[in-house]
Design a protein around this motif. Structure first.
Motif, short mmCIF file in Angstrom:
data_model
loop_
_atom_site.label_atom_id
_atom_site.label_comp_id
_atom_site.label_asym_id
_atom_site.label_seq_id
_atom_site.Cartn_x
_atom_site.Cartn_y
_atom_site.Cartn_z
N THR A 1 3.13 10.13 -9.53
CA THR A 1 2.45 10.23 -10.84
C THR A 1 1.57 11.48 -10.88
O THR A 1 1.54 12.20 -11.88
CB THR A 1 1.61 8.97 -11.11
N LEU A 2 0.84 11.70 -9.81
CA LEU A 2 -0.04 12.88 -9.74
C LEU A 2 0.77 14.16 -9.82
O LEU A 2 0.37 15.12 -10.52
CB LEU A 2 -0.87 12.83 -8.46
N LEU A 3 1.90 14.21 -9.13
CA LEU A 3 2.73 15.40 -9.17
C LEU A 3 3.33 15.62 -10.57
O LEU A 3 3.44 16.76 -11.04
CB LEU A 3 3.85 15.32 -8.15
N VAL A 4 3.72 14.56 -11.25
CA VAL A 4 4.29 14.68 -12.59
C VAL A 4 3.22 15.15 -13.58
O VAL A 4 3.46 16.01 -14.43
CB VAL A 4 4.92 13.34 -13.05
N VAL A 5 2.02 14.58 -13.46
CA VAL A 5 0.94 14.96 -14.37
C VAL A 5 0.52 16.42 -14.14
O VAL A 5 0.26 17.17 -15.08
CB VAL A 5 -0.27 14.00 -14.20
N MET A 6 0.46 16.84 -12.90
CA MET A 6 0.03 18.21 -12.60
C MET A 6 1.11 19.24 -12.95
O MET A 6 0.81 20.40 -13.21
CB MET A 6 -0.33 18.34 -11.11
N ASP A 7 2.37 18.80 -12.98
CA ASP A 7 3.46 19.69 -13.28
C ASP A 7 3.58 19.93 -14.78
O ASP A 7 4.10 20.95 -15.23
CB ASP A 7 4.75 19.13 -12.71
N ALA A 8 3.09 19.00 -15.57
CA ALA A 8 3.24 19.10 -17.02
C ALA A 8 2.22 19.98 -17.66
O ALA A 8 1.29 20.51 -17.40
CB ALA A 8 3.16 17.74 -17.65
N LEU B 1 0.83 -1.21 0.00
CA LEU B 1 0.00 0.00 0.00
C LEU B 1 0.86 1.26 0.00
O LEU B 1 0.55 2.24 -0.68
CB LEU B 1 -0.95 0.00 1.19
N GLY B 2 1.95 1.24 0.74
CA GLY B 2 2.85 2.39 0.77
C GLY B 2 3.49 2.64 -0.58
O GLY B 2 3.63 3.79 -1.01
N ILE B 3 3.88 1.56 -1.27
CA ILE B 3 4.46 1.72 -2.61
C ILE B 3 3.43 2.26 -3.58
O ILE B 3 3.71 3.16 -4.39
CB ILE B 3 5.06 0.38 -3.09
N LEU B 4 2.20 1.74 -3.50
CA LEU B 4 1.13 2.23 -4.39
C LEU B 4 0.82 3.71 -4.14
O LEU B 4 0.64 4.49 -5.08
CB LEU B 4 -0.13 1.40 -4.21
N VAL B 5 0.78 4.10 -2.88
CA VAL B 5 0.51 5.50 -2.55
C VAL B 5 1.66 6.38 -3.05
O VAL B 5 1.43 7.46 -3.63
CB VAL B 5 0.28 5.68 -1.03
N THR B 6 2.89 5.93 -2.86
CA THR B 6 4.05 6.70 -3.31
C THR B 6 4.05 6.86 -4.83
O THR B 6 4.27 7.96 -5.35
CB THR B 6 5.36 6.03 -2.83
N VAL B 7 3.80 5.77 -5.53
CA VAL B 7 3.75 5.83 -7.00
C VAL B 7 2.59 6.72 -7.45
O VAL B 7 2.73 7.52 -8.39
CB VAL B 7 3.62 4.41 -7.60
N GLY B 8 1.45 6.63 -6.77
CA GLY B 8 0.31 7.48 -7.13
C GLY B 8 0.59 8.95 -6.90
O GLY B 8 0.23 9.80 -7.74
N VAL B 9 1.21 9.28 -5.79
CA VAL B 9 1.53 10.68 -5.50
C VAL B 9 2.55 11.22 -6.50
O VAL B 9 2.41 12.34 -7.02
CB VAL B 9 2.02 10.84 -4.05
#
Length: 135
Positions: free
Chosen positions: A128-135, A118-126
């Motif tokens: 990914t969200l930061l990369v998508v929002m930054d672009a 769950l921690g890895i999934l949350v980290t990957v999700g966060v």
């Protein structure tokens, strides 16, 4: 006046009545039951050498994972080690004890592995969200 047990009286001397009945003659009583061996102490089997190791790994992975997240990386190893130890104990129940410790380590390893996933999934999700929002 004379009593029945008076030795002065002409006749047989009767001993006083006993408080308990006399013991039975030899050969009387409960016969020996064949087929029953006398009780012998059998020491318990020694604990499996890896039982406490799997419990320790599970505890360190959960408690340490709550404190600084790095020790939770040991949780999958605790799961694998605990399951292997439980299988070895179940294969030879008379040879080893310590199934409780090995099972506890196995269960703690499962819990720690789920938290790690769950921690890895949350980290990957966060990320990914930061990369998508930054672009």
């Amino acid at each position: 006046m004379s009593t029945p047990n008076d030795p002065d009286e002409q006749g047989a001397f009767e001993p006083p009545a006993a408080a308990w009945p006399p013991p039975p003659p030899p050969g009387w009583g409960v016969p020996h039951q064949p087929g029953y061996a006398p009780y012998q102490y059998v020491p318990p089997p020694p604990p499996h050498p890896a039982a406490s190791t799997s419990l320790t790994l599970g505890l360190i992975s959960l408690i340490g994972g709550m404190l600084c997240y790095v020790p939770i990386l040991m949780a999958p190893y605790a799961l694998i080690h605990g399951r292997r130890t439980v299988r070895e104990i179940d294969a030879e129940p008379g040879r080893w004890s310590g199934r409780e410790s090995a099972s506890a380590g196995y269960i703690l390893g499962i819990i720690g592995t789920v938290i790690l996933a769950l921690g890895i999934l949350v980290t990957v999700g966060v990320v990914t969200l930061l990369v998508v929002m930054d672009a």
